[in-house]
Design an enzyme around this catalytic site. Structure first.
Site, PDB file in Angstrom:
ATOM      1  CE  LYS C 200      -1.747   2.881   2.411  1.00 33.04           C
ATOM      2  NZ  LYS C 200      -1.714   4.371   2.197  1.00 33.04           N
ATOM      3  CD  GLU C 272      13.287   3.345   8.430  1.00 32.99           C
ATOM      4  OE1 GLU C 272      13.297   3.559   7.216  1.00 32.99           O
ATOM      5  OE2 GLU C 272      13.365   4.228   9.307  1.00 32.99           O
ATOM      6  CB  CYS C 306      12.967   8.315   8.940  1.00 32.18           C
ATOM      7  SG  CYS C 306      13.703   7.297   7.668  1.00 32.18           S
ATOM      8  CD  GLU C 401      10.335  12.174  12.177  1.00 34.10           C
ATOM      9  OE1 GLU C 401       9.277  11.603  12.512  1.00 34.10           O
ATOM     10  OE2 GLU C 401      11.178  11.652  11.435  1.00 34.10           O
TER      11      GLU C 401
END
Lengths: 264, 293, 493
Positions: C200, C272, C306, C401
């Protein structure tokens, strides 16, 4: 049947020179007579020099790129229907292509020495020399491709000595390598029935690894091979290789262990 | 400044090397590249006739192309160059740079190098391209390197027009190149230059970037301007304009100027002219269309 | 102890003067490498199909707002069909000789290399990142991922797993920041392990995954082995909840990752997730190199990474000089049209993301940080490279973040202090260390709690190098022997 008959020479440093000594042997294939080169010790010397010259940059080539080049060799060989055993030979190139960027990952290890970063890495030994023979043409193709693929995979360069009876095939395989982006000198093929050719490659100071299961083809005993190579002590193999393992390639590695103290 | 991280220098220089410099930008940079060329002949076989031909090309590289920054010749050809330029260079733009003082080996005393520089100036040189003693640099005798630069600058009436050739290929490590640049600048050099052009491996994006960084740091700290000259191996127009892009993105547009950046070359000029012709005509010209330099 | 620790105290007098650079003419890549489509179909069981309930969603170019076509929006029924197809496909796949599987994967890699420019253009159109990055990094690395994993198909015993067996169907959900590359990171090892995949892709960037599926079909991948089901979060959740999925693989936000961890239950899952990487800069480093590394670490891909080095922890003795050099360097970053080959930083992936980033910056300023910015075009889809100076660990921007081109700067005195500051985060994905002292750098690397440490470099990736994090950055690694191991399980002796 083509009116222009093919000439089979030697494959040294990316080029196709005639044997320096001028010695030739007759090879009959499908009723047609070919005169193929019978390599002498000077040809052997030139081949090792070429392999040695190419070894530095091939060893420092990016592993992924070595794999891509080996894969291309497989692509080029797979479309040569005129080579007996070409399909199987191509599969060997593809097997080794897949190992190129994995061999050092699988073998290297870090060592738990307190206070240090201590790692063992595997480096290309340099020049591999292989004395290659087989029971028939198909088997020979597979053996030659396996030997070449294994050496290149490990970042080494190779001088292959093959019997005159397989000269046509060996040089056809060399042609596919010429269009595979393999740098000149990484692969060298000497067709020879002369003992002196085999002795030269085995005793040459720039050779680091000897693959000599077929030593008898050139009238050498195992002891001959070991004595001839005593001065520089290359690693020698006399046994058959497993086709489904990495050992033929990893045999061409030297382990290096590096220590670095940590700050505290 | 200390140690140079080679991987980082490679990364940044490759990033700028991959810039796409097309159409008007390219044409502008090609013209500016011509304007910073030191058109060079340093051959044992040089004669007055050959130097005349060089100067003619330097003044007028091609129809509609303005003159280069300087000619670069051996000191004993300086007066021939001066005579030729006096006759041909109406706008008095082309300067005369002379290599002087044990070129290319660099193996001599500061006094001898200073003497040679003085003589070259007397012969008509506007600029002096000197060579450092690489053996001294590599064996840690930095004092000698500093001394010889100082001596040549003094003998030349000041360091403003003295270019110090580091011979990067022999220094080989970027850290040593950085150090040599600092020593030269500290000792009064107005310019630092990559190579003599007599060895393989001249200017590279990496060593130019390191030298530009030293110059930038010096400028930040003192406000003074030191020039950089890329010499040796710059053969294609494509590379030349990318060196200008390197200067542009490190120091700014104002530094693409003959008083702050030069490219020492001979065959490069032909390629620059051919590329400029291509811009005019949209066709690929032959090098035979250009007069021989 | 430095006399002037904070630039904000001295105001404008200390602002760095950056000499202007010459502007380059626009050098756009040729977008006709991509043939426009009005419809993008889901790829299920080797066929291009619309969603059963006939719903669609638009995929747009974030730099221009233009539509790139409508995409099939898969629902629970489509997910079910895809998983069942994958189960059947997996049987076909595993029945083949491993060397034949290898051949198919090599072909996929080769076709990706042949059509590389097309992939790069499409990725830039769909994502907004610069063509220079898609062309030089995303696409070549994705092709290499397939090439490398092709070689694993018949070498699985060397992953260190006894009698390696596939899991079965792998359910994979990937994010919008590296759409093609993240798809490759999931699909390649899954296929190499003898698994089949239902993928997806992110709702803002589904297109390159769909093109990849077509390439796989052309390369001879049997039906059902790869299925791509575009959709939103609900599609992804339905996929991960499906009992037919034997292994889960997710790259995305920590919040969603935590949810999926529970959903996985006893099924193996690799996660992750987010990160708040630090670049620790010691006074003895090559400062110009460190400046380059810090810039690359946070402004590459507009900071949508990331493992971005979003925190700068610089040794106090060089703090002011370092910040000034950063400011000069930031001024040279070209922000603009992603399709221009000279652009360094492209458009932010969505208005939503851009708003979030601006919110973080505003909050940081409220809490006392000082802003230094590069230059960007006026349009709201662009955010200039931003540096927040004088950030202390208590501020939100130090902990959260941002996922944008925003660097937060703080300082340290000793190596121990640097390690402590770097480790006090809920994340643990990647860190960078800049020092010329090998022993020191290695010691710091051994003390940092993160899955990746870059010494004197940053944001380097390779198919042979395992990548992944610890704590709230997830677990499991991708790439290398370690990464391959996750896609097989041990069998009986």
């Amino acid at each position: 049947m083509s009116a222009v008959r093919k000439t089979y020479k030697l494959f040294i440093n990316g080029a196709y020179p005639r044997g320096e000594s001028g010695r030739v042997s007759e090879l009959v294939r499908d009723g047609v007579s070919y005169w193929v080169c019978n390599a002498s010790r000077k040809d052997a010397r030139d081949a090792v020099a070429a392999a040695q010259g190419a070894s530095g940059s091939w060893a420092s080539q990016r592993q992924m790129l070595r794999g891509q080049i080996l894969y291309r060799a497989g692509e080029m060989l797979a479309c040569r229907s005129d080579i007996e055993g070409g399909t199987e030979g191509a599969k060997r190139f593809v097997w080794w292509a897949g190992w190129a960027d994995k061999l050092s990952s699988v073998l290297s290890h870090s060592n738990p020495v307190s206070g240090f970063s201590n790692t063992t890495n595997f480096e290309s030994a340099g020049v591999v020399t292989a004395l290659l023979d087989a029971e028939n043409e198909e088997a020979f193709t597979v053996e030659l491709c396996d030997a070449i693929g294994a050496a290149l995979c490990a970042g080494n360069t190779i001088v292959a000595v093959v019997p005159v009876k397989y000269a046509a095939q060996a040089l056809c395989i060399a042609e596919t390598l010429s269009v595979s982006d393999i740098p000149a000198g990484c692969v060298n093929i000497l067709t020879s029935d002369q003992k002196e050719c085999a002795v030269t490659v085995v005793s040459h100071g720039d050779v680091s690894v000897i693959d000599a299961r077929a030593h008898a083809t050139w009238g050498l005993s195992q002891l001959d091979v070991l004595e001839q190579s005593e001065a520089h002590m290359p690693r020698v193999n006399f046994n058959a290789w497993e086709r489904d393992n990495h050992t033929r390639a990893s045999f061409g590695f030297d382990a290096k262990t590096t220590w670095q103290p940590l700050y505290q | 400044m200390g140690h140079v991280n080679t991987a980082a220098v490679q990364r940044r220089s490759r990033e700028i090397w991959s810039r796409s410099l097309k159409s008007d930008t390219q044409q502008e940079l090609l013209r500016r590249a011509v304007g910073v060329v030191d058109l060079t002949t340093l051959e044992g076989a040089d004669t007055v006739g050959r130097v005349h031909r060089l100067c003619a090309r330097a003044v007028r590289p091609d129809l509609d192309v303005q003159s280069v920054a300087a000619v670069c010749v051996y000191a004993d050809m300086a007066s021939a160059a001066r005579a030729a330029l006096d006759a041909m260079d109406i706008e008095k733009r082309v300067r005369i740079a002379c290599v002087a003082g044990e070129f290319p080996s660099g193996r001599n005393t500061p006094q001898e190098k200073a003497r040679a520089a003085k003589w070259a100036k007397e012969q008509g040189a506007d600029e002096i391209d000197m060579v450092i003693d690489r053996g001294a640099m590599l064996s840690g005798n930095y004092k000698k390197v500093s001394e010889e630069v100082r001596a040549v600058c003094e003998a030349s009436g000041g360091g403003e027009h003295v270019k110090v050739i580091l011979e990067c290929a022999e220094l080989s490590s970027l850290s040593v190149i950085q150090h040599a640049s600092e020593i030269a600048i500290e000792a009064g050099a107005g310019w630092i230059k990559t190579s003599t052009g007599k060895l393989p491996g001249g200017a590279t994006p990496e060593n130019i970037l390191v030298m530009l960084n030293v110059v930038a740091q010096h400028h930040r700290a003192t406000g003074k301007i030191v020039g950089v000259k890329a010499a040796g191996g710059v053969r294609t127009a494509k590379d030349a304009i990318r060196y200008l892009a390197l200067v542009n993105e490190t120091l700014g547009e104002a530094w693409i100027d003959p008083d702050r950046f030069r490219i020492g070359a001979s065959t490069l000029l032909d390629d620059l002219c051919l590329q400029l012709r291509h811009h005019q005509t949209r066709k690929y010209p032959s090098s035979r269309d250009l007069p021989l330099a | 102890m430095s006399e002037k620790i904070s630039i904000q105290e001295n105001g404008d007098e200390d602002r760095v003067v950056v000499e202007p650079a010459m502007k380059y003419d626009v050098a756009r890549e040729d977008i006709t490498f991509h043939t426009p489509r009005t419809e993008w179909y889901a790829f299920i069981n080797g066929e291009s199909v619309s969603a059963i309930d006939g719903t669609w969603f638009e995929s747009t170019n974030p730099a221009t707002g233009e539509s790139l076509g409508r995409v099939a929006r898969c629902g629970a029924q489509d997910v079910d069909i895809a998983v069942r197809s994958a189960q059947v496909g997996q049987q076909r796949w595993v029945a083949m000789d491993p060397s034949e599987r290898s051949e198919v994967m090599y072909r996929i890699s080769r076709i990706m290399q042949e059509r590389a420019r097309e992939f790069a253009v499409l990725e830039t159109l769909d994502n907004g990142k610069s063509i220079r990055e898609t062309r030089d990094i995303d696409v070549p690395l994705a092709a290499e991922w397939f090439f490398s994993h092709a070689g694993w198909c018949d070498k699985l015993e060397w992953t260190g797993v006894r009698n390696p067996q596939p899991h079965g169907v792998v359910g994979a959900v990937v994010p919008w920041n590296f759409p093609l590359l993240m798809a490759a990171w999931k699909i390649a090892p899954a296929l190499a392990g003898g698994n089949s995949v239902v993928l997806k892709p992110a709702e803002t960037t589904p297109l390159t995954a769909l093109l990849l599926a077509e390439v796989c079909r052309d390369a001879g991948l049997p039906n059902g082995v790869l299925n791509v089901i575009p959709g939103y979060g609900d599609t992804g959740e339905a996929l991960m909840r499906h009992p037919g999925v034997s292994k889960l693989a997710f790259t995305g936000s920590t919040a969603v990752g935590k949810k999926l961890r529970s959903i996985a239950g006893d099924r193996p899952i690799t996660l992750e997730l987010g990160g708040k990487g630090s670049n620790i800069v010691f006074a003895d480093c090559d400062i110009d190199a460190a400046v380059e590394g810090v810039v690359w670490g946070i402004y590459m891909n507009q900071g949508h990474v990331c493992c971005a080095g979003s925190r700068l922890i610089v040794q106090e003795s060089i703090h002011d000089d370092f910040v000034q050099r950063l400011e000069s360097r930031m001024a040279r970053i070209r922000v603009g049209d992603p399709m221009d080959k000279n652009t360094d930083m492209g458009a932010i992936n969505s208005t939503r993301q851009a708003d979030m980033i601006r919110g973080h910056i505003a909050r940081a300023v409220e809490q006392g940080a000082y802003v230094i910015e590069g230059v960007a075009p006026q349009s709201s889809c662009y955010i200039a490279p931003t540096m927040l100076v004088g950030v202390h660990p208590g501020m939100d921007v130090w902990q959260d973040e941002v996922f944008g081109p925003v660097l937060s700067v703080s300082s340290f005195r000793t190596a121990e202090e640097a390690v402590e500051i770097a480790n006090r985060t809920r994340y643990g994905l990647a860190n960078g260390v800049w020092s010329s002292d090998g022993a020191l750098a290695l010691w710091v690397a051994s003390k940092l709690r993160s899955g990746v440490v870059w010494l004197n470099t940053y944001n380097m990736f390779d198919s042979s190098s395992p990548f992944g994090g610890v704590r709230e950055s997830g677990y499991g690694r991708e790439g290398g022997v370690t990464g391959m191991r996750a896609y097989v399980k041990g069998g009986a002796r």
